[in-house]
Design a protein around this motif. Sequence first.
Motif: not given
Length: 243
Positions: A94-100
Amino acid sequence: MTIVILSLEVKQSDCPFFDKPVYMFKEQEPEMMFEDGPSTSKRSLQFATKLPSLQTTTSENISPIKTLNPYQNKWTIKGRVTHKCPIKAYSIAMKNGHVFSFDIVDCEGSKIRITCFDEIAKLHSNRVDIGSHYIISKGSVKESNARYNKLNSHLEITLSDASILKHCNNEERADQQGPPFTPISELFHLTNNTLVDIIGLVLYVGNIIPIHKKDGSQTQKRVVKINDLSDSIIDINLWGPMA
């Protein structure tokens, strides 16, 4: 329970005992009762030999990547970016985000992966360039996840908003010696997904070819042939923006 002390400041040297010490292991009792000098039990010796050394180099207190460990809080490393993954969106629990993430190598040839999430990922994805040198500190060192990290390193670093990522100028280059290169002739004996550094002479550069993916999207591919001093030739497949 074991306590690993990485730094110590003596506040008071003459302190009275509040009570008798309690020994966790029965065999330690006669060895802990010393006056002339400490004696190490087999149990504590086995643990101590597994601890990485905490050495630093130069007056800048730069730590070699190979000396990092999860118990170390204060460290600074310097390295050249060898690989950069594009920033990606994720959705977990239930968590949205970005990864780099990106990989660096230091002057001794040791590599490690650096990972950023969410706003930190958006910030550094535009700042980090392949081939550039950076000084990194105040990150979190942890065991790497082999599912996502294919580097030959059991550790990786996660950056937070308190971490420092500083670009090096030409006078502060990190890897004057360069990474160790693998001869092309040895690549045929390695397992799939092994990451290597190779150096060679370009023999052929193919045209960019459009490739249709299974999901209906389209990407690009280019084939480059190189050979090296081992007198072997190999095809390099370049995909997407790298093509």
